[in-house]
Scaffold this active site. Structure first.
Site, mmCIF file in Angstrom:
data_model
loop_
_atom_site.group_PDB
_atom_site.id
_atom_site.type_symbol
_atom_site.label_atom_id
_atom_site.label_comp_id
_atom_site.label_asym_id
_atom_site.label_seq_id
_atom_site.Cartn_x
_atom_site.Cartn_y
_atom_site.Cartn_z
ATOM 1 N N CYS A 34 43.160 41.444 46.101
ATOM 2 C CA CYS A 34 43.760 42.769 46.285
ATOM 3 C C CYS A 34 44.483 43.228 45.034
ATOM 4 O O CYS A 34 44.689 42.463 44.093
ATOM 5 C CB CYS A 34 44.790 42.737 47.425
ATOM 6 S SG CYS A 34 44.235 42.088 48.997
ATOM 7 N N CYS A 38 48.738 46.627 47.446
ATOM 8 C CA CYS A 38 47.935 46.742 48.670
ATOM 9 C C CYS A 38 48.843 46.893 49.903
ATOM 10 O O CYS A 38 49.821 46.154 50.063
ATOM 11 C CB CYS A 38 47.057 45.508 48.833
ATOM 12 S SG CYS A 38 45.993 45.557 50.310
ATOM 13 N N CYS A 65 39.155 43.378 48.771
ATOM 14 C CA CYS A 65 39.822 43.917 49.956
ATOM 15 C C CYS A 65 39.258 45.308 50.270
ATOM 16 O O CYS A 65 39.068 46.129 49.371
ATOM 17 C CB CYS A 65 41.322 43.995 49.691
ATOM 18 S SG CYS A 65 42.270 44.860 50.959
#
Length: 349
Positions: A34, A38, A65
């Site tokens: 990520c 995030c 992600c």
């Protein structure tokens, strides 16, 4: 900023958008990677690993992600193009343009432009402009004209500014630079490391060379050739230079200590950008030349990035050995592929 694990974890914990683009995190419990900002649930710290690029995370077997789209999907495509446009504007300007002028031409606020630029390249527009101007000065000083003319041709408004910048960036005065380093003193020492004979050298600013080889005379000759007319002296025990040298030798054994060492890089603006990006690659991880080019905002400059890696004279401390070919091959290494293989093997977790 975001150079230590603690600072990176704090960015992850607080979902700091300012950290996006500086590093990526992988979550071993879920197998995804990520952006630091995030919005997903914060993972446990023991399950987090940090990566210098999305490619490095993918190489570790992680998948992107779907919420924060860490590969860049969903971000305005104009951002990358805008940063490249700003770079060209800075490079083509006779004198460094102000942040306000650059922002106005892109219809942005100065703060927004600065964050955008630094998020992609890791430096501010002013730092980039300073590096471009210093590179021009180096080139101009190699000519036959007067030093004063070279200063103004490089974009300095006053000689005093040039001398101040030269002391910080070139490691010598403009006069010494024009004389090929004449008058500059470089201290060095030889030692045996697990990579073979090792020469470490420093100026008054910091480390300027870490060379690996098999023959002491050849290593000293290479140092002398690189620095032209500079005066070479062996570092005395107990001096600050010797301490830097000893710390560099220790960092070859313990790579995690390399980040704190002072460096006198003495490269072009582009080379310094690449070398700083190399220092952000954690030990035990590798990236491709293409991924490194993307990380500095120059996705089409793969060959130039490879050339900058090849021009690195500070072995291990600037870890160009952590860059590999797209097919996973070791590619070239100034000090031999065998040493590169040893370094990568030693750094594996």
């Amino acid at each position: 900023m975001f150079e230590t694990e603690d600072s990176r974890w704090e960015a992850v914990r607080t979902r700091a958008k300012a950290a996006d683009g500086h590093f990526w995190l992988g979550v071993t419990s879920t197998g995804i990677y990520c952006r630091p900002g995030c919005p997903a649930r914060t993972p446990k710290r023991e399950n987090v690993r940090y990566f210098p690029s999305p490619g490095a995370a993918r190489a570790a077997g992680l998948r992107p992600c779907k919420r924060c789209k860490p590969d860049g999907e969903g971000l305005p495509a104009r951002d990358s193009a805008m940063v490249q446009t700003i770079c060209r504007m800075i490079e083509e300007a006779e004198t460094p343009p102000s942040l306000a002028d650059l922002a106005a031409q892109q219809a942005l606020t100065p703060g927004h432009l600065s964050r955008l630029f630094k998020g992609q390249l890791g430096i501010t527009p002013r730092q980039y402009a300073d590096a471009v101007r210093d590179e021009r000065l180096k080139t101009a000083l190699q000519g036959e004209g007067r030093i004063t003319d070279a200063l103004y041709d490089a974009g300095f408004n006053a000689p005093s500014r040039a001398y101040e910048s030269a002391g910080k960036r070139l490691g010598m005065t403009p006069g010494d630079a024009k004389a090929g380093g004449k008058g500059q003193v470089i201290r060095y020492a030889m030692a045996t490391s697990w990579l073979g004979r090792t020469l470490v050298a420093a100026t008054e600013k910091g480390l300027c060379a870490v060379q690996l080889g098999d023959d002491d005379d050849a290593l000293v000759a290479a140092l002398a050739q690189r620095f032209g007319k500079a005066q070479l002296e062996e570092a005395e025990p107990g001096s600050p230079y010797r301490q830097w040298i000893d710390d560099a030798l220790a960092a070859i054994e313990r790579p995690e200590e390399a980040a704190s060492l002072p460096l006198d890089i003495q490269g072009t603006a582009f080379q310094e950008q690449v070398w700083q990006a190399l220092r952000r690659i954690p030990a035990g991880q590798t990236v491709t030349y293409g991924e490194l080019a993307t990380a500095i905002g120059r996705p089409t400059a793969t060959r130039a990035v490879a050339a900058a890696c090849g021009a690195n004279h500070i072995a291990v401390i600037i870890p160009c050995h952590r860059v590999i070919g797209k097919d996973g091959s070791l590619t070239g290494y100034r000090w031999g592929k065998e040493r590169k293989a040893k370094l990568l093997k030693a750094e594996k977790p």
